[in-house]
Write an enzyme that holds these catalytic residues in place. Structure first.
Site, mmCIF file in Angstrom:
data_model
loop_
_atom_site.group_PDB
_atom_site.id
_atom_site.type_symbol
_atom_site.label_atom_id
_atom_site.label_comp_id
_atom_site.label_asym_id
_atom_site.label_seq_id
_atom_site.Cartn_x
_atom_site.Cartn_y
_atom_site.Cartn_z
ATOM 1 N N LYS A 6 1.773 3.885 -4.000
ATOM 2 C CA LYS A 6 2.314 3.276 -5.209
ATOM 3 C C LYS A 6 3.820 3.548 -5.327
ATOM 4 O O LYS A 6 4.375 4.465 -4.716
ATOM 5 C CB LYS A 6 1.577 3.812 -6.440
ATOM 6 C CG LYS A 6 0.104 3.378 -6.512
ATOM 7 C CD LYS A 6 -0.060 2.054 -7.221
ATOM 8 C CE LYS A 6 -1.494 1.535 -7.168
ATOM 9 N NZ LYS A 6 -2.302 2.010 -8.274
ATOM 10 N N ARG A 46 -8.899 6.085 -3.950
ATOM 11 C CA ARG A 46 -8.757 4.784 -3.289
ATOM 12 C C ARG A 46 -7.467 4.795 -2.474
ATOM 13 O O ARG A 46 -6.391 5.000 -3.018
ATOM 14 C CB ARG A 46 -8.725 3.676 -4.342
ATOM 15 C CG ARG A 46 -8.604 2.263 -3.807
ATOM 16 C CD ARG A 46 -8.555 1.280 -4.976
ATOM 17 N NE ARG A 46 -8.503 -0.105 -4.533
ATOM 18 C CZ ARG A 46 -7.391 -0.765 -4.220
ATOM 19 N NH1 ARG A 46 -6.213 -0.143 -4.329
ATOM 20 N NH2 ARG A 46 -7.428 -2.026 -3.821
#
Length: 294
Positions: free
Chosen positions: A226, A266
């Site tokens: 991210k 994840r």
């Protein structure tokens, strides 16, 4: 906290053993922020999914619509064409498959094709009919904290206390799921790192993850590659590290999240995180009874 069910026995056993699960990402999109469409062709996506399993992933999350900031939506027919062949083939190979979608029609078709988890980044807000699909099919449902689609989410990042606000809004999603007939044992919560969250807002959600775990639902953490990790790893000139150089930091977050009680992490690269969650499980098991290792 009990693991959600029904899940394939191997996944349920991993959860009962105290080890966080590893969800490998299979992006069937031409515009993914993390791989730039490398796995867009169905054959390539299936091969990538099998490689993730070989590297230690427990389940595979197949998505046909990019949720990167600013991404435009794709027609539902196109999303179906992207994900269904991949879900069907991976499930036929024995993989535990999750479908990453906000649409009821896609979720229902994917479950019919063999998916055992619906991972909805909107938590049911984008298409409320998805709650009925989950109730009817009995699958595990990941409800993520979300405030708007990718093209507008960065404008919705205002919080008083990001942790308290996220917990409150996730509680609202749980109430909506219960009203639609979804059982608590089907529900997993996700704090939605990077979704309508400025970089600085993601760290309190990770540092205070035990507060979310304490709400009683399994928690999924999706920090992989991210933007906030890219900014953390910026070079001397302030340029963020590119996505493919964020995997070591992702594995570190995976270990810390698992140690804090996350049910699943994840990730785009499985091998490092598969090792990380096993270290975290052994660490937790060795802690004196009642001692907080966080």
């Amino acid at each position: 906290m009990r693991p959600p069910s029904p899940l394939p026995p191997a996944l349920a056993a991993a959860g009962r053993a105290g080890r966080a699960l590893v969800m490998g990402v299979v992006n069937v999109t031409p515009d993914s922020f993390s791989d730039g469409g490398r796995w867009f062709a169905p054959d390539a996506a299936v091969a990538h999914g099998l490689a993730l399993l070989a590297d230690g992933a427990d389940l595979l999350d197949v998505g046909g619509e990019s949720t990167r900031p600013g991404a435009a939506r794709v027609p539902v027919a196109e999303e179906l064409d992207r994900v269904l062949p991949v879900v069907r083939e991976l499930a036929s190979r024995g993989a535990a498959v999750s479908v990453d979608t906000t649409r009821a029609e896609v979720a229902e078709a994917a479950v019919a094709a063999g998916a055992v988890v619906v991972n909805d980044v909107s938590g049911g807000l984008a298409d409320p009919e998805i709650r009925g699909v989950v109730a009817r099919t009995g699958v595990v449902y990941v409800a993520m904290h979300w405030r708007g689609h990718a093209d507008v989410m960065d404008s919705l990042a205002q919080y008083d206390d990001v942790v308290a606000d996220v917990r409150r809004e996730l509680a609202e999603r749980v109430a909506e799921l219960r009203a639609a007939g979804v059982a608590d044992h089907q529900v997993v919560l996700d704090p939605g790192l990077g979704f309508a969250k400025p970089g600085s807002a993601n760290w309190p959600l990770l540092a205070r993850l035990p507060e979310l775990v304490a709400d009683g639902f399994p928690v999924l953490v999706g920090a992989s590659r991210k933007r906030f990790l890219g900014h953390l790893l910026a070079d001397d000139d302030g340029a963020p590290a590119p996505p493919e150089q964020r995997d070591a930091a992702t594995a570190a977050v995976s270990a810390l999240a698992a140690a804090a009680g996350a049910w699943c992490v994840r990730v785009h690269e499985a091998r490092g995180t598969a090792d990380a969650v096993r270290v975290a499980a052994r660490w937790r098991a060795a802690a004196p009874s009642g001692e907080d290792i966080r």
